[in-house]
Structure formats: structure tokens, C-alpha cells
Scaffold this motif. Structure first.
Motif, PDB file in Angstrom:
ATOM      1  N   VAL A  33       0.860  -1.182   0.000  1.00 27.43           N
ATOM      2  CA  VAL A  33       0.000   0.000   0.000  1.00 27.43           C
ATOM      3  C   VAL A  33       0.893   1.227   0.000  1.00 27.43           C
ATOM      4  O   VAL A  33       1.856   1.311   0.769  1.00 27.43           O
ATOM      5  CB  VAL A  33      -0.908   0.024   1.251  1.00 27.43           C
ATOM      6  CG1 VAL A  33      -1.726   1.305   1.296  1.00 27.43           C
ATOM      7  CG2 VAL A  33      -1.818  -1.199   1.280  1.00 27.43           C
ATOM      8  N   LEU A  34       0.580   2.179  -0.875  1.00 28.07           N
ATOM      9  CA  LEU A  34       1.323   3.435  -0.932  1.00 28.07           C
ATOM     10  C   LEU A  34       0.353   4.576  -0.674  1.00 28.07           C
ATOM     11  O   LEU A  34      -0.662   4.716  -1.355  1.00 28.07           O
ATOM     12  CB  LEU A  34       1.988   3.616  -2.294  1.00 28.07           C
ATOM     13  CG  LEU A  34       2.955   4.796  -2.413  1.00 28.07           C
ATOM     14  CD1 LEU A  34       4.250   4.494  -1.659  1.00 28.07           C
ATOM     15  CD2 LEU A  34       3.266   5.114  -3.874  1.00 28.07           C
ATOM     16  N   ALA A  35       0.677   5.394   0.319  1.00 29.88           N
ATOM     17  CA  ALA A  35      -0.166   6.532   0.667  1.00 29.88           C
ATOM     18  C   ALA A  35       0.608   7.822   0.471  1.00 29.88           C
ATOM     19  O   ALA A  35       1.819   7.880   0.702  1.00 29.88           O
ATOM     20  CB  ALA A  35      -0.637   6.424   2.118  1.00 29.88           C
ATOM     21  N   VAL A  36      -0.101   8.863   0.039  1.00 34.85           N
ATOM     22  CA  VAL A  36       0.476  10.195  -0.097  1.00 34.85           C
ATOM     23  C   VAL A  36       0.129  10.985   1.150  1.00 34.85           C
ATOM     24  O   VAL A  36      -1.049  11.125   1.498  1.00 34.85           O
ATOM     25  CB  VAL A  36      -0.061  10.910  -1.354  1.00 34.85           C
ATOM     26  CG1 VAL A  36       0.590  12.281  -1.499  1.00 34.85           C
ATOM     27  CG2 VAL A  36       0.178  10.066  -2.601  1.00 34.85           C
ATOM     28  N   ALA A  37       1.142  11.462   1.843  1.00 34.98           N
ATOM     29  CA  ALA A  37       0.898  12.193   3.092  1.00 34.98           C
ATOM     30  C   ALA A  37       0.234  13.538   2.799  1.00 34.98           C
ATOM     31  O   ALA A  37       0.674  14.283   1.922  1.00 34.98           O
ATOM     32  CB  ALA A  37       2.216  12.406   3.834  1.00 34.98           C
ATOM     33  N   HIS A  38      -0.834  13.842   3.531  1.00 33.03           N
ATOM     34  CA  HIS A  38      -1.448  15.162   3.421  1.00 33.03           C
ATOM     35  C   HIS A  38      -0.579  16.157   4.185  1.00 33.03           C
ATOM     36  O   HIS A  38       0.432  15.791   4.800  1.00 33.03           O
ATOM     37  CB  HIS A  38      -2.875  15.141   3.955  1.00 33.03           C
ATOM     38  CG  HIS A  38      -3.009  14.556   5.329  1.00 33.03           C
ATOM     39  ND1 HIS A  38      -2.529  15.170   6.468  1.00 33.03           N
ATOM     40  CD2 HIS A  38      -3.565  13.391   5.751  1.00 33.03           C
ATOM     41  CE1 HIS A  38      -2.780  14.434   7.523  1.00 33.03           C
ATOM     42  NE2 HIS A  38      -3.401  13.344   7.126  1.00 33.03           N
ATOM     43  N   ALA A  39      -0.967  17.431   4.162  1.00 27.43           N
ATOM     44  CA  ALA A  39      -0.094  18.482   4.700  1.00 27.43           C
ATOM     45  C   ALA A  39       0.291  18.226   6.153  1.00 27.43           C
ATOM     46  O   ALA A  39       1.469  18.276   6.527  1.00 27.43           O
ATOM     47  CB  ALA A  39      -0.776  19.844   4.558  1.00 27.43           C
ATOM     48  N   ALA A  40      -0.690  17.946   7.011  1.00 29.81           N
ATOM     49  CA  ALA A  40      -0.382  17.726   8.424  1.00 29.81           C
ATOM     50  C   ALA A  40       0.449  16.463   8.613  1.00 29.81           C
ATOM     51  O   ALA A  40       1.387  16.430   9.422  1.00 29.81           O
ATOM     52  CB  ALA A  40      -1.681  17.638   9.229  1.00 29.81           C
ATOM     53  N   GLY A  41       0.115  15.422   7.854  1.00 28.09           N
ATOM     54  CA  GLY A  41       0.883  14.186   7.943  1.00 28.09           C
ATOM     55  C   GLY A  41       2.311  14.369   7.481  1.00 28.09           C
ATOM     56  O   GLY A  41       3.249  13.823   8.081  1.00 28.09           O
TER      57      GLY A  41
ATOM     58  N   PRO B 136      18.581  25.525   0.021  1.00 31.20           N
ATOM     59  CA  PRO B 136      17.171  25.441   0.426  1.00 31.20           C
ATOM     60  C   PRO B 136      16.434  24.368  -0.376  1.00 31.20           C
ATOM     61  O   PRO B 136      16.470  24.367  -1.603  1.00 31.20           O
ATOM     62  CB  PRO B 136      16.628  26.840   0.125  1.00 31.20           C
ATOM     63  CG  PRO B 136      17.530  27.365  -0.955  1.00 31.20           C
ATOM     64  CD  PRO B 136      18.881  26.766  -0.704  1.00 31.20           C
ATOM     65  N   PHE B 137      15.778  23.453   0.322  1.00 29.28           N
ATOM     66  CA  PHE B 137      14.975  22.420  -0.325  1.00 29.28           C
ATOM     67  C   PHE B 137      13.557  22.947  -0.521  1.00 29.28           C
ATOM     68  O   PHE B 137      13.176  23.993   0.010  1.00 29.28           O
ATOM     69  CB  PHE B 137      14.966  21.154   0.522  1.00 29.28           C
ATOM     70  CG  PHE B 137      16.195  20.298   0.367  1.00 29.28           C
ATOM     71  CD1 PHE B 137      16.084  18.940   0.111  1.00 29.28           C
ATOM     72  CD2 PHE B 137      17.474  20.847   0.468  1.00 29.28           C
ATOM     73  CE1 PHE B 137      17.213  18.142  -0.031  1.00 29.28           C
ATOM     74  CE2 PHE B 137      18.605  20.062   0.328  1.00 29.28           C
ATOM     75  CZ  PHE B 137      18.485  18.701   0.082  1.00 29.28           C
ATOM     76  N   GLU B 138      12.791  22.206  -1.287  1.00 27.91           N
ATOM     77  CA  GLU B 138      11.399  22.593  -1.512  1.00 27.91           C
ATOM     78  C   GLU B 138      10.666  22.629  -0.168  1.00 27.91           C
ATOM     79  O   GLU B 138      10.810  21.722   0.664  1.00 27.91           O
ATOM     80  CB  GLU B 138      10.723  21.636  -2.497  1.00 27.91           C
ATOM     81  CG  GLU B 138      10.508  20.200  -2.030  1.00 27.91           C
ATOM     82  CD  GLU B 138      11.736  19.302  -2.165  1.00 27.91           C
ATOM     83  OE1 GLU B 138      11.566  18.073  -2.062  1.00 27.91           O
ATOM     84  OE2 GLU B 138      12.859  19.831  -2.335  1.00 27.91           O
ATOM     85  N   PRO B 139       9.872  23.663   0.090  1.00 25.77           N
ATOM     86  CA  PRO B 139       9.248  23.811   1.417  1.00 25.77           C
ATOM     87  C   PRO B 139       8.117  22.822   1.664  1.00 25.77           C
ATOM     88  O   PRO B 139       7.789  22.534   2.821  1.00 25.77           O
ATOM     89  CB  PRO B 139       8.722  25.252   1.405  1.00 25.77           C
ATOM     90  CG  PRO B 139       8.551  25.581  -0.039  1.00 25.77           C
ATOM     91  CD  PRO B 139       9.617  24.823  -0.776  1.00 25.77           C
ATOM     92  N   TYR B 140       7.507  22.289   0.603  1.00 24.65           N
ATOM     93  CA  TYR B 140       6.378  21.373   0.766  1.00 24.65           C
ATOM     94  C   TYR B 140       6.636  20.107  -0.056  1.00 24.65           C
ATOM     95  O   TYR B 140       5.985  19.876  -1.083  1.00 24.65           O
ATOM     96  CB  TYR B 140       5.065  22.036   0.339  1.00 24.65           C
ATOM     97  CG  TYR B 140       4.828  23.369   1.019  1.00 24.65           C
ATOM     98  CD1 TYR B 140       4.572  23.423   2.390  1.00 24.65           C
ATOM     99  CD2 TYR B 140       4.890  24.562   0.303  1.00 24.65           C
ATOM    100  CE1 TYR B 140       4.372  24.636   3.026  1.00 24.65           C
ATOM    101  CE2 TYR B 140       4.686  25.783   0.928  1.00 24.65           C
ATOM    102  CZ  TYR B 140       4.432  25.812   2.295  1.00 24.65           C
ATOM    103  OH  TYR B 140       4.236  27.021   2.930  1.00 24.65           O
ATOM    104  N   PRO B 141       7.562  19.266   0.377  1.00 23.81           N
ATOM    105  CA  PRO B 141       7.895  18.080  -0.405  1.00 23.81           C
ATOM    106  C   PRO B 141       6.737  17.088  -0.456  1.00 23.81           C
ATOM    107  O   PRO B 141       5.907  17.035   0.464  1.00 23.81           O
ATOM    108  CB  PRO B 141       9.090  17.482   0.357  1.00 23.81           C
ATOM    109  CG  PRO B 141       8.950  17.998   1.750  1.00 23.81           C
ATOM    110  CD  PRO B 141       8.345  19.357   1.624  1.00 23.81           C
ATOM    111  N   THR B 142       6.689  16.329  -1.528  1.00 27.59           N
ATOM    112  CA  THR B 142       5.708  15.252  -1.642  1.00 27.59           C
ATOM    113  C   THR B 142       6.281  14.031  -0.929  1.00 27.59           C
ATOM    114  O   THR B 142       7.352  13.536  -1.288  1.00 27.59           O
ATOM    115  CB  THR B 142       5.410  14.919  -3.112  1.00 27.59           C
ATOM    116  OG1 THR B 142       4.874  16.086  -3.752  1.00 27.59           O
ATOM    117  CG2 THR B 142       4.410  13.776  -3.223  1.00 27.59           C
TER     118      THR B 142
END
Length: 332
Positions: free
Chosen positions: A152-160, A229-235
Motif C-alpha cells: 500500500v502506498l499513501a500520499v501524506a497530506h499536509a499535516a501528515g 534550500p529544499f522545496e518547502p512542501y515536499p511530496t
């Protein structure tokens, strides 16, 4: 599925094994060995290459071996054969993780060829990614890739995402204070020409935003580590299985490699973030226990630049001689 009556040319198996060695592994430790014989290839975990500080149970080692098993299966399919897989086929040989047996010939599909073409282009990228969202259809393809291998692969939402990265940073600090960590890191940090480990050029910069914990392979170098600086909102993706035993770890490795190759084929760069899974208390917090799943890997994906390939061990180092493998210490 019937077994082919005549074994394929040995060179076919050797070429497939050579391709399998391009799989990813923790610290590029390449903790596998192979024994081709007849129409089959036995894949062994090499306990001498387990990272005892980061991976005392051998979980990440078997995930690495599972990635090699998937790559071997894919190489065999590209070579024009179907195959059968038997995980831990010999109870008396606990290091024998998998047996892949070639079955009847079958032409590879365009999808197989496209996935196999990504093997040589898949590299861990420890650099900043572009601030470009990953399209939903690509994320769906990655989920489907994991599902095809029973994971199972899940994409973390912002809070996660924020919670996972916070756990990863805490785990990274905890691990760096562990007895033996610096020595283990030194063993797998490569200066000069070596066929395993992570060369300093591949270490990547430190995240100037202090968000993404990139393993510090340059920690022991004389020169200071660079910062960017890395991306502030990584996937952030979370790979999980329904169980947490040896066969599940092999399954997770196969799913991981299919996901990574699918990502590569879609132009994505990937970075494993395994620190929170190397600390027992942090691993338990990555997923809600109510899911009933066991998290096996955390991945950062996005659009990166070009990165080079790390070296692989010569075939003479990964092939087991003779009809029987030498006795080994159990894998965990």
C-alpha cells in the motif's frame, strides 16, 4: 505456469543478475548474492553487509534484497521469459531469500520494456527538488505500482507530511548519537574508487530550511557540507504492508522498486527517508495503528536535476560458486 524444458543460455541469467545488482539498497551496501543454476536464480541476503546499528533486525536488508528480486524478475521478463517466485524456499537456509525460476518464453510488452528501461536511470537524488506539484495521475500510477506487488502506498497530506518530517528529524538526531553510528557511516562513505557505499559527491547538501533530513554522508569529511534550500512542501509517500515478517519485507522491497522505477519513468526524482523507520518509537508513530499496516519506507518524490550512478560490485563478488551456497549467519 509450466517450467521450460531446456534451461536458457547461462549468459541470459548472468545478464539478468547483472541488471538486478542495479537495485537500490541502504547506504548502497548491496547486501545480496546470487546463484544461477539451470533455469533458476537463488537470491541470498549477505549478512556481512547488514548495517548492524541502523538495521539490527535485518528489515532494511531484506527490503534491499526484495528490490533486487523485483529487478531480477523484470530483467528476466525483458529477456523474454515469464518466471515463478518462491520466497524463503528452504527453511534450513534462512539467508536464501528468494528463488526465481524461469518459465515459458513470452515476448515482453511495451509496458515491461518501458519499466525496465528505467532501471539504469533510477538513482537516489539527495538534492533540492523543484517546487512543482506531482500530478494526481502520476501519484495514482505510483499507488498502482505498489498495489501490484501487494503493498500500500499513501500520499501524506499536509499535516501528515509535517509530522513525518518532524519524526524524521528527531530520529536522525537520535541515530547520530547511537554508539557505533559514526563508525558504520564511515564504513559506507566512500572516498576514491570503490564499488559500494555512497561517494561523497552523491551525499547532497544539507537542507538550508532544516525541513528534510538528508543523511549526512559528508559528516566525516574534512571540508564542510554545503547547504541549499529544499522545496518547502515536499511530496512524501509512505509504503506499507499488511504484515511485518521476513516475507513482508521482501514484498516491500519489490513494491519499493516498482514504485521507484515507475517514478523514474514519469520523470520523477526520489529520495528514501528511512531514519524514522530505524527508530522503533518513531516507526510506530508514522502510521495510525488503526490501519493495521506496517510502514516499511518513506519516500520523497519530485522533479530534480541530473544525478550520477553509484558503482556496483563486480559479478565475481556477487555470484555464489558451486552447486551449494556456503553456510551463512541467519539474516535476522
Amino acid at each position: 505456469m509450466s517450467t521450460i524444458p531446456v534451461p536458457p543460455p547461462r549468459q541470459v541469467l548472468l545478464d539478468c543478475v547483472r541488471t538486478a545488482t542495479e537495485a537500490p539498497s541502504l547506504h548502497n551496501s548491496q547486501p545480496w548474492r546470487f546463484r544461477p543454476r539451470g533455469a533458476m536464480v537463488d537470491v541470498y541476503a549477505d549478512p556481512a553487509r547488514r548495517l548492524r546499528v541502523l538495521d539490527p533486525s535485518g528489515r532494511e536488508q531484506l527490503i534491499s534484497v526484495g528490490a533486487a528480486v523485483f529487478t531480477l524478475r523484470l530483467a528476466i521478463r525483458r529477456a523474454g521469459y515469464l518466471s515463478d517466485l518462491n520466497v524463503f524456499p528452504e527453511p534450513a537456509e534462512p539467508d536464501l531469500a528468494a528463488r526465481v525460476t524461469l518459465a515459458h518464453a513470452a515476448a515482453p510488452s511495451p509496458a515491461v520494456r518501458a519499466l525496465a528501461a528505467a532501471i539504469g536511470r533510477r538513482h537516489t537524488d539527495r538534492s533540492p527538488f523543484a517546487q512543482t506539484p506531482v500530478p494526481t495521475d502520476v501519484l495514482d500510477a505510483l499507488r498502482g505500482a505498489a498495489r501490484r506487488e501487494g503493498a500500500v502506498l499513501a500520499v501524506a497530506h499536509a499535516a501528515g507530511r509535517e509530522a513525518i518530517l518532524k519524526l524524521a528529524r528527531s530520529a536522525d538526531r537520535w541515530l547520530r548519537d547511537r554508539p557505533g553510528h559514526r563508525e558504520e557511516l564511515a564504513r559506507w562513505t566512500v572516498g576514491g574508487t570503490r564499488y559500494d557505499g555512497v561517494p561523497r559527491w552523491a551525499a547532497g547538501p544539507r537542507d538550508g530550511n532544516d525541513m528534510v533530513p538528508i543523511r549526512d554522508f559528508a559528516e566525516l569529511a574534512a571540508e564542510p557540507r554545503s547547504s541549499a534550500p529544499f522545496e518547502p512542501y515536499p511530496t512524501i509517500l509512505v509504503l506499507a504492508t499488511t504484515g511485518d515478517r521476513w516475507p513482508d519485507w521482501i514484498r516491500a522491497g519489490q513494491a519499493l522498486q516498482r514504485v521507484l522505477l515507475t517514478a523514474t519513468g514519469n520523470g520523477l526524482a526520489t529520495t528514501p527517508i528511512s531514519q524514522p523507520l530505524e527508530v522503533p518509537w518513531a516507526r510506530r508513530m508514522v502510521l495510525d495503528p488503526a490501519t493495521g499496516l506496517s510502514v516499511q519506507m518513506v519516500l520523497r518524490v519530485g522533479y530534480g536535476g541530473k544525478t550520477g550512478a553509484t558503482l556496483r560490485r563486480p559479478m565475481a563478488d556477487v555470484l555464489l560458486p558451486g552447486p551449494h551456497a556456503p553456510a551463512m549467519v541467519p539474516a535476522g
